[in-house]
Design a protein around this motif. Structure first.
Motif, PDB file in Angstrom:
ATOM      1  N   PRO A 158       0.808  -1.226   0.000  1.00 41.85           N
ATOM      2  CA  PRO A 158       0.000   0.000   0.000  1.00 41.85           C
ATOM      3  C   PRO A 158       0.840   1.275   0.000  1.00 41.85           C
ATOM      4  O   PRO A 158       0.491   2.240  -0.670  1.00 41.85           O
ATOM      5  CB  PRO A 158      -0.836  -0.126   1.278  1.00 41.85           C
ATOM      6  CG  PRO A 158      -0.954  -1.610   1.497  1.00 41.85           C
ATOM      7  CD  PRO A 158       0.357  -2.174   1.040  1.00 41.85           C
ATOM      8  N   VAL A 159       1.948   1.284   0.715  1.00 43.53           N
ATOM      9  CA  VAL A 159       2.787   2.487   0.742  1.00 43.53           C
ATOM     10  C   VAL A 159       3.406   2.748  -0.635  1.00 43.53           C
ATOM     11  O   VAL A 159       3.550   3.903  -1.044  1.00 43.53           O
ATOM     12  CB  VAL A 159       3.866   2.416   1.857  1.00 43.53           C
ATOM     13  CG1 VAL A 159       4.932   1.358   1.542  1.00 43.53           C
ATOM     14  CG2 VAL A 159       4.508   3.778   2.070  1.00 43.53           C
ATOM     15  N   ASP A 160       3.747   1.682  -1.364  1.00 48.40           N
ATOM     16  CA  ASP A 160       4.288   1.862  -2.719  1.00 48.40           C
ATOM     17  C   ASP A 160       3.221   2.428  -3.649  1.00 48.40           C
ATOM     18  O   ASP A 160       3.498   3.304  -4.470  1.00 48.40           O
ATOM     19  CB  ASP A 160       4.827   0.538  -3.265  1.00 48.40           C
ATOM     20  CG  ASP A 160       6.089   0.083  -2.552  1.00 48.40           C
ATOM     21  OD1 ASP A 160       6.823   0.950  -2.027  1.00 48.40           O
ATOM     22  OD2 ASP A 160       6.336  -1.140  -2.517  1.00 48.40           O
ATOM     23  N   ARG A 161       1.997   1.945  -3.505  1.00 50.26           N
ATOM     24  CA  ARG A 161       0.897   2.488  -4.315  1.00 50.26           C
ATOM     25  C   ARG A 161       0.679   3.965  -3.999  1.00 50.26           C
ATOM     26  O   ARG A 161       0.429   4.768  -4.888  1.00 50.26           O
ATOM     27  CB  ARG A 161      -0.390   1.694  -4.093  1.00 50.26           C
ATOM     28  CG  ARG A 161      -0.337   0.305  -4.702  1.00 50.26           C
ATOM     29  CD  ARG A 161      -1.681  -0.413  -4.543  1.00 50.26           C
ATOM     30  NE  ARG A 161      -1.618  -1.704  -5.163  1.00 50.26           N
ATOM     31  CZ  ARG A 161      -1.788  -1.944  -6.459  1.00 50.26           C
ATOM     32  NH1 ARG A 161      -2.038  -0.963  -7.272  1.00 50.26           N
ATOM     33  NH2 ARG A 161      -1.709  -3.160  -6.940  1.00 50.26           N
ATOM     34  N   ALA A 162       0.783   4.321  -2.738  1.00 44.48           N
ATOM     35  CA  ALA A 162       0.619   5.722  -2.344  1.00 44.48           C
ATOM     36  C   ALA A 162       1.731   6.579  -2.950  1.00 44.48           C
ATOM     37  O   ALA A 162       1.477   7.684  -3.445  1.00 44.48           O
ATOM     38  CB  ALA A 162       0.610   5.839  -0.823  1.00 44.48           C
ATOM     39  N   ILE A 163       2.950   6.084  -2.933  1.00 38.13           N
ATOM     40  CA  ILE A 163       4.077   6.800  -3.548  1.00 38.13           C
ATOM     41  C   ILE A 163       3.810   6.990  -5.039  1.00 38.13           C
ATOM     42  O   ILE A 163       4.001   8.079  -5.583  1.00 38.13           O
ATOM     43  CB  ILE A 163       5.398   6.040  -3.313  1.00 38.13           C
ATOM     44  CG1 ILE A 163       5.817   6.133  -1.844  1.00 38.13           C
ATOM     45  CG2 ILE A 163       6.506   6.569  -4.231  1.00 38.13           C
ATOM     46  CD1 ILE A 163       6.962   5.207  -1.459  1.00 38.13           C
ATOM     47  N   ARG A 165       0.958   7.111  -6.575  1.00 35.16           N
ATOM     48  CA  ARG A 165      -0.111   8.104  -6.772  1.00 35.16           C
ATOM     49  C   ARG A 165       0.454   9.518  -6.725  1.00 35.16           C
ATOM     50  O   ARG A 165       0.146  10.353  -7.574  1.00 35.16           O
ATOM     51  CB  ARG A 165      -1.202   7.947  -5.710  1.00 35.16           C
ATOM     52  CG  ARG A 165      -2.361   7.078  -6.147  1.00 35.16           C
ATOM     53  CD  ARG A 165      -3.544   7.177  -5.194  1.00 35.16           C
ATOM     54  NE  ARG A 165      -3.262   6.729  -3.845  1.00 35.16           N
ATOM     55  CZ  ARG A 165      -3.227   5.456  -3.467  1.00 35.16           C
ATOM     56  NH1 ARG A 165      -3.474   4.509  -4.342  1.00 35.16           N
ATOM     57  NH2 ARG A 165      -2.960   5.134  -2.223  1.00 35.16           N
ATOM     58  N   VAL A 166       1.300   9.784  -5.746  1.00 34.24           N
ATOM     59  CA  VAL A 166       1.885  11.124  -5.609  1.00 34.24           C
ATOM     60  C   VAL A 166       2.751  11.441  -6.833  1.00 34.24           C
ATOM     61  O   VAL A 166       2.636  12.520  -7.423  1.00 34.24           O
ATOM     62  CB  VAL A 166       2.712  11.235  -4.303  1.00 34.24           C
ATOM     63  CG1 VAL A 166       3.476  12.552  -4.256  1.00 34.24           C
ATOM     64  CG2 VAL A 166       1.806  11.098  -3.088  1.00 34.24           C
ATOM     65  N   VAL A 203       2.835  10.404   2.167  1.00 36.38           N
ATOM     66  CA  VAL A 203       2.493   8.996   2.392  1.00 36.38           C
ATOM     67  C   VAL A 203       2.784   8.550   3.823  1.00 36.38           C
ATOM     68  O   VAL A 203       2.526   7.397   4.183  1.00 36.38           O
ATOM     69  CB  VAL A 203       3.170   8.062   1.368  1.00 36.38           C
ATOM     70  CG1 VAL A 203       2.772   8.436  -0.050  1.00 36.38           C
ATOM     71  CG2 VAL A 203       4.673   8.048   1.529  1.00 36.38           C
ATOM     72  N   CYS A 215      11.391   6.569   2.053  1.00 39.49           N
ATOM     73  CA  CYS A 215      10.734   6.910   0.791  1.00 39.49           C
ATOM     74  C   CYS A 215      11.722   6.788  -0.373  1.00 39.49           C
ATOM     75  O   CYS A 215      11.406   6.191  -1.399  1.00 39.49           O
ATOM     76  CB  CYS A 215      10.158   8.318   0.870  1.00 39.49           C
ATOM     77  SG  CYS A 215       9.180   8.777  -0.565  1.00 39.49           S
ATOM     78  N   ALA A 218      -3.548   8.416 -11.415  1.00 40.16           N
ATOM     79  CA  ALA A 218      -3.579   7.797 -10.087  1.00 40.16           C
ATOM     80  C   ALA A 218      -3.489   6.284 -10.211  1.00 40.16           C
ATOM     81  O   ALA A 218      -4.138   5.692 -11.058  1.00 40.16           O
ATOM     82  CB  ALA A 218      -4.863   8.183  -9.369  1.00 40.16           C
ATOM     83  N   GLU A 269      -4.297   2.830  -8.519  1.00 44.39           N
ATOM     84  CA  GLU A 269      -5.182   2.309  -7.463  1.00 44.39           C
ATOM     85  C   GLU A 269      -4.502   1.261  -6.633  1.00 44.39           C
ATOM     86  O   GLU A 269      -3.670   0.576  -7.003  1.00 44.39           O
ATOM     87  CB  GLU A 269      -6.449   1.735  -8.096  1.00 44.39           C
ATOM     88  CG  GLU A 269      -7.234   2.818  -8.793  1.00 44.39           C
ATOM     89  CD  GLU A 269      -8.525   2.297  -9.380  1.00 44.39           C
ATOM     90  OE1 GLU A 269      -8.966   1.206  -9.017  1.00 44.39           O
ATOM     91  OE2 GLU A 269      -9.105   3.014 -10.189  1.00 44.39           O
TER      92      GLU A 269
END
Length: 159
Positions: free
Chosen positions: A11-16, A18-19, A35, A42, A157, A159
């Protein structure tokens, strides 16, 4: 050119992603803050995403019109055959043709889609006649003008 399969992303990689998809120039510190991780963590994760091929690169998206290329088109290309010599000749040469922005290998009645930009319709016609229909591997080329483009949500983005 093929799409690669990657193991499930954390999930943290997906958040990165997205940014960075919103703005690839976001500083590492700002990505980390967005994130909720340390900047050093990071940076390590971004480097890992690059090394694993999840992040393929960082690009500047330029409006072709600003470069004097006011006409864009998608050109569907059908090859004479799928013999390796025909496919290899086309795949090696197509990305380097003048005005080619992207080459997509597709299924269906056509083999490739080329996204091209040209100064005007006369230049687009010359491109098709001089570079595509004259290519020994090409059987047929069908051109569709692009009147406008809107990026989909998935382009900005992950997902």
């Amino acid at each position: 050119m093929p799409n690669e399969r990657h193991p499930e992303l954390a999930p943290v990689d997906r958040a990165i992603l997205r940014v960075l998809s919103e703005n690839a120039r976001t500083p590492n510190k700002a990505v980390a803050e967005a994130v909720g991780i340390a900047p050093s963590t990071c940076l390590t994760r971004i480097r890992s995403l690059c090394k694993r091929g999840v992040i393929r690169g960082f690009r500047t998206e330029v409006d072709p019109g600003a470069l004097g290329l006011g006409v864009q088109a998608m050109i569907a290309v059908r090859l004479h055959s799928h013999a390796p010599r025909h496919v290899d000749a086309f795949v090696r040469g197509a990305p380097a043709l003048p005005g080619v922005l992207a080459v997509f290998h597709v299924s269906g009645p056509d083999d490739y889609l080329l996204h091209v930009a040209a100064a005007d319709t006369a230049a687009l016609r010359d491109f098709v006649l001089q570079h595509l229909t004259a290519h020994p591997a090409v059987q047929q080329a069908r051109t569709s003008l692009i009147f406008g483009q809107v990026r989909g949500a998935a382009a900005d983005a992950v997902e």
